[in-house]
Design a protein around this motif. Sequence first.
Motif, PDB file in Angstrom:
ATOM      1  N   ALA A 124       0.693 -24.549  36.171  1.00 57.98           N
ATOM      2  CA  ALA A 124       0.867 -24.984  34.774  1.00 57.98           C
ATOM      3  C   ALA A 124       2.044 -24.281  34.102  1.00 57.98           C
ATOM      4  O   ALA A 124       2.432 -24.642  32.995  1.00 57.98           O
ATOM      5  CB  ALA A 124      -0.406 -24.724  33.976  1.00 57.98           C
ATOM      6  N   GLY A 125       2.596 -23.288  34.771  1.00 55.88           N
ATOM      7  CA  GLY A 125       3.651 -22.465  34.156  1.00 55.88           C
ATOM      8  C   GLY A 125       4.830 -23.269  33.639  1.00 55.88           C
ATOM      9  O   GLY A 125       5.270 -23.076  32.508  1.00 55.88           O
ATOM     10  N   SER A 126       5.342 -24.192  34.464  1.00 53.73           N
ATOM     11  CA  SER A 126       6.548 -24.878  33.996  1.00 53.73           C
ATOM     12  C   SER A 126       6.226 -25.882  32.900  1.00 53.73           C
ATOM     13  O   SER A 126       7.035 -26.117  32.000  1.00 53.73           O
ATOM     14  CB  SER A 126       7.307 -25.531  35.154  1.00 53.73           C
ATOM     15  OG  SER A 126       6.578 -26.592  35.677  1.00 53.73           O
ATOM     16  N   ASP A 127       5.012 -26.469  32.919  1.00 53.99           N
ATOM     17  CA  ASP A 127       4.617 -27.351  31.803  1.00 53.99           C
ATOM     18  C   ASP A 127       4.620 -26.566  30.493  1.00 53.99           C
ATOM     19  O   ASP A 127       5.122 -27.035  29.468  1.00 53.99           O
ATOM     20  CB  ASP A 127       3.207 -27.920  32.015  1.00 53.99           C
ATOM     21  CG  ASP A 127       3.179 -28.931  33.158  1.00 53.99           C
ATOM     22  OD1 ASP A 127       4.273 -29.318  33.610  1.00 53.99           O
ATOM     23  OD2 ASP A 127       2.077 -29.300  33.594  1.00 53.99           O
ATOM     24  N   ARG A 128       4.039 -25.367  30.549  1.00 49.80           N
ATOM     25  CA  ARG A 128       4.010 -24.513  29.364  1.00 49.80           C
ATOM     26  C   ARG A 128       5.416 -24.203  28.905  1.00 49.80           C
ATOM     27  O   ARG A 128       5.726 -24.203  27.729  1.00 49.80           O
ATOM     28  CB  ARG A 128       3.313 -23.174  29.676  1.00 49.80           C
ATOM     29  CG  ARG A 128       1.820 -23.220  29.800  1.00 49.80           C
ATOM     30  CD  ARG A 128       1.287 -21.802  29.846  1.00 49.80           C
ATOM     31  NE  ARG A 128       1.418 -21.170  28.542  1.00 49.80           N
ATOM     32  CZ  ARG A 128       0.482 -21.204  27.613  1.00 49.80           C
ATOM     33  NH1 ARG A 128      -0.657 -21.801  27.831  1.00 49.80           N
ATOM     34  NH2 ARG A 128       0.673 -20.613  26.460  1.00 49.80           N
ATOM     35  N   SER A 129       6.273 -23.893  29.886  1.00 49.65           N
ATOM     36  CA  SER A 129       7.655 -23.536  29.554  1.00 49.65           C
ATOM     37  C   SER A 129       8.326 -24.655  28.795  1.00 49.65           C
ATOM     38  O   SER A 129       8.977 -24.426  27.768  1.00 49.65           O
ATOM     39  CB  SER A 129       8.472 -23.252  30.819  1.00 49.65           C
ATOM     40  OG  SER A 129       8.221 -21.958  31.268  1.00 49.65           O
ATOM     41  N   PHE A 145       6.458 -12.967  32.438  1.00 48.91           N
ATOM     42  CA  PHE A 145       7.548 -12.497  31.583  1.00 48.91           C
ATOM     43  C   PHE A 145       7.848 -13.592  30.566  1.00 48.91           C
ATOM     44  O   PHE A 145       7.364 -14.725  30.709  1.00 48.91           O
ATOM     45  CB  PHE A 145       8.785 -12.091  32.417  1.00 48.91           C
ATOM     46  CG  PHE A 145       9.498 -13.212  33.117  1.00 48.91           C
ATOM     47  CD1 PHE A 145      10.493 -13.948  32.461  1.00 48.91           C
ATOM     48  CD2 PHE A 145       9.192 -13.530  34.434  1.00 48.91           C
ATOM     49  CE1 PHE A 145      11.160 -14.967  33.111  1.00 48.91           C
ATOM     50  CE2 PHE A 145       9.864 -14.549  35.094  1.00 48.91           C
ATOM     51  CZ  PHE A 145      10.843 -15.276  34.439  1.00 48.91           C
ATOM     52  N   PRO A 146       8.612 -13.252  29.518  1.00 49.75           N
ATOM     53  CA  PRO A 146       8.843 -14.246  28.464  1.00 49.75           C
ATOM     54  C   PRO A 146       9.749 -15.385  28.927  1.00 49.75           C
ATOM     55  O   PRO A 146      10.963 -15.337  28.785  1.00 49.75           O
ATOM     56  CB  PRO A 146       9.484 -13.445  27.319  1.00 49.75           C
ATOM     57  CG  PRO A 146       9.983 -12.191  27.932  1.00 49.75           C
ATOM     58  CD  PRO A 146       9.155 -11.937  29.134  1.00 49.75           C
ATOM     59  N   GLY A 147       9.135 -16.384  29.517  1.00 49.95           N
ATOM     60  CA  GLY A 147       9.845 -17.596  29.917  1.00 49.95           C
ATOM     61  C   GLY A 147      10.150 -18.413  28.666  1.00 49.95           C
ATOM     62  O   GLY A 147      10.262 -17.871  27.572  1.00 49.95           O
ATOM     63  N   THR A 148      10.266 -19.702  28.808  1.00 51.11           N
ATOM     64  CA  THR A 148      10.476 -20.560  27.639  1.00 51.11           C
ATOM     65  C   THR A 148      11.763 -20.198  26.904  1.00 51.11           C
ATOM     66  O   THR A 148      11.861 -20.359  25.690  1.00 51.11           O
ATOM     67  CB  THR A 148       9.262 -20.450  26.669  1.00 51.11           C
ATOM     68  OG1 THR A 148       8.089 -20.271  27.395  1.00 51.11           O
ATOM     69  CG2 THR A 148       9.115 -21.687  25.818  1.00 51.11           C
ATOM     70  N   GLY A 149      12.745 -19.665  27.606  1.00 49.29           N
ATOM     71  CA  GLY A 149      14.000 -19.278  26.947  1.00 49.29           C
ATOM     72  C   GLY A 149      13.952 -17.894  26.321  1.00 49.29           C
ATOM     73  O   GLY A 149      14.914 -17.456  25.699  1.00 49.29           O
ATOM     74  N   THR A 180       5.383  -5.187  13.711  1.00 51.10           N
ATOM     75  CA  THR A 180       5.508  -4.620  15.070  1.00 51.10           C
ATOM     76  C   THR A 180       5.986  -5.718  16.011  1.00 51.10           C
ATOM     77  O   THR A 180       5.486  -6.840  15.967  1.00 51.10           O
ATOM     78  CB  THR A 180       4.136  -4.106  15.565  1.00 51.10           C
ATOM     79  OG1 THR A 180       3.653  -3.131  14.644  1.00 51.10           O
ATOM     80  CG2 THR A 180       4.245  -3.475  16.952  1.00 51.10           C
ATOM     81  N   PHE A 181       6.932  -5.344  16.861  1.00 55.40           N
ATOM     82  CA  PHE A 181       7.579  -6.321  17.740  1.00 55.40           C
ATOM     83  C   PHE A 181       7.422  -5.903  19.199  1.00 55.40           C
ATOM     84  O   PHE A 181       7.140  -4.754  19.504  1.00 55.40           O
ATOM     85  CB  PHE A 181       9.066  -6.428  17.404  1.00 55.40           C
ATOM     86  CG  PHE A 181       9.324  -6.883  15.999  1.00 55.40           C
ATOM     87  CD1 PHE A 181       9.555  -8.215  15.718  1.00 55.40           C
ATOM     88  CD2 PHE A 181       9.300  -5.965  14.943  1.00 55.40           C
ATOM     89  CE1 PHE A 181       9.774  -8.640  14.413  1.00 55.40           C
ATOM     90  CE2 PHE A 181       9.513  -6.385  13.636  1.00 55.40           C
ATOM     91  CZ  PHE A 181       9.754  -7.725  13.380  1.00 55.40           C
ATOM     92  N   GLY A 182       7.675  -6.841  20.103  1.00 56.13           N
ATOM     93  CA  GLY A 182       7.737  -6.501  21.522  1.00 56.13           C
ATOM     94  C   GLY A 182       7.474  -7.700  22.404  1.00 56.13           C
ATOM     95  O   GLY A 182       6.996  -8.749  21.937  1.00 56.13           O
ATOM     96  N   TYR A 183       7.854  -7.539  23.635  1.00 52.23           N
ATOM     97  CA  TYR A 183       7.598  -8.520  24.687  1.00 52.23           C
ATOM     98  C   TYR A 183       6.651  -7.864  25.691  1.00 52.23           C
ATOM     99  O   TYR A 183       7.103  -7.344  26.723  1.00 52.23           O
ATOM    100  CB  TYR A 183       8.911  -8.867  25.389  1.00 52.23           C
ATOM    101  CG  TYR A 183       9.696 -10.060  24.896  1.00 52.23           C
ATOM    102  CD1 TYR A 183       9.151 -11.022  24.053  1.00 52.23           C
ATOM    103  CD2 TYR A 183      11.012 -10.233  25.328  1.00 52.23           C
ATOM    104  CE1 TYR A 183       9.910 -12.114  23.642  1.00 52.23           C
ATOM    105  CE2 TYR A 183      11.769 -11.328  24.921  1.00 52.23           C
ATOM    106  CZ  TYR A 183      11.208 -12.263  24.075  1.00 52.23           C
ATOM    107  OH  TYR A 183      11.954 -13.344  23.677  1.00 52.23           O
ATOM    108  N   PRO A 184       5.342  -7.893  25.456  1.00 56.81           N
ATOM    109  CA  PRO A 184       4.416  -7.205  26.370  1.00 56.81           C
ATOM    110  C   PRO A 184       4.038  -8.026  27.608  1.00 56.81           C
ATOM    111  O   PRO A 184       3.178  -7.596  28.392  1.00 56.81           O
ATOM    112  CB  PRO A 184       3.187  -6.944  25.485  1.00 56.81           C
ATOM    113  CG  PRO A 184       3.238  -7.984  24.425  1.00 56.81           C
ATOM    114  CD  PRO A 184       4.665  -8.405  24.250  1.00 56.81           C
ATOM    115  N   GLU A 185       4.667  -9.180  27.814  1.00 55.89           N
ATOM    116  CA  GLU A 185       4.269 -10.079  28.906  1.00 55.89           C
ATOM    117  C   GLU A 185       4.242  -9.407  30.270  1.00 55.89           C
ATOM    118  O   GLU A 185       3.392  -9.712  31.103  1.00 55.89           O
ATOM    119  CB  GLU A 185       5.220 -11.292  28.986  1.00 55.89           C
ATOM    120  CG  GLU A 185       4.966 -12.354  27.932  1.00 55.89           C
ATOM    121  CD  GLU A 185       5.808 -12.165  26.686  1.00 55.89           C
ATOM    122  OE1 GLU A 185       6.162 -11.009  26.351  1.00 55.89           O
ATOM    123  OE2 GLU A 185       6.103 -13.175  26.025  1.00 55.89           O
TER     124      GLU A 185
END
Length: 260
Positions: free
Chosen positions: A78-83, A140-144, A129-134
């Motif tokens: 489902a990863g690329s559909d989500r992306s 990791f933060p896909g989707t661009g 508060t910010f961050g990319y905790p993926e």
Amino acid sequence: MPFETILQNNDGPIATIIMNRPEALNALNHQVFTELTACLTDIAADRAIRAIIIKGAGERAFVAGADIKEMAASEGHAGSDRSYLGMHLYDQIRHMPQPVIASIDGYALGGGMLLAMACDIRVAADSATFGYPEIKLGIFPGTGGTILLDRLIGPANARAICLTGELFDAARAYQLGLITHLVPREELAAETARLAALMGSYSPVAMRELKCALNASMEMDFEAAREIEIAAHARCFASNDRLEGMNAFIEKRSPQFRGD
Ligand code: DAK
């Protein structure tokens, strides 16, 4: 049709979209993506709306990222559909004819930080508060998300934020250029409203064409972007709003922009 996961309030020419899943820190599930896409499609066609604010419901979060519980139940493929779903939404925000302001308090993490980054202006409270905790979740933060962060703040710090997954405060986000405006928490609403009213007072034609040029700069090489900019500026220069803006200056009065 009313949405379940987001709210929309219009106040004159300003539309405010509230991410409304406070019990999950406004996490982005499939329904949020589809409802936000539909809401923005309506707003893009609404000439009465001159500026858009996106904020989170509740006291604790802008958006704490994609919905981990929903993702945990998803198949691997489902990863690329989500992306693509996410990517189209973030592209849609960047390409809205109206200026879009992210008004950020609390957590803006993962896909939530990316949602903010898709907006034109990021105003944050000093308590955000910010961050990319993926990376802690094995993704990791896909989707661009890697690309947009890299383009906005540069490769060295983008890499560190992606690879460490560490959270950081609003002062650091401001220092990095990730947010454009940093205010005390109690001033967030007023500063957001001020910026929305300011940008909403300008020519909708000039605003739309200016965003077209800025998006081209982000998305294309120099020469291709310059061609887009020249064409966008020509459309702007051919508008009645351009004449109105210049005549208003000469006549020492406020311009009345009609968006044509
Ligand atoms: N998803 C679902 N539920 C969430 C959530 C999230 N991202 N964040 C918080 N919640 C829920 C919690 O589960 C909790 O629910 P209950 O247990 O009460 O039912 C409620 O919100 C309150 O959260 P906490 O109890 O955890 O509150 P704390 O103050 O203790 O902690 C926190 C706040 C923000 C530090 C913590 O909630 C947290 O670490 N949340 C997760 C943050 C995170 O990892 N965000 C990134 C998510 S991943 C993709 C492209 C992009 C993405 C994914 C795929 N493709 C290309 C496929 C993007 C991914 C992400 O954004």
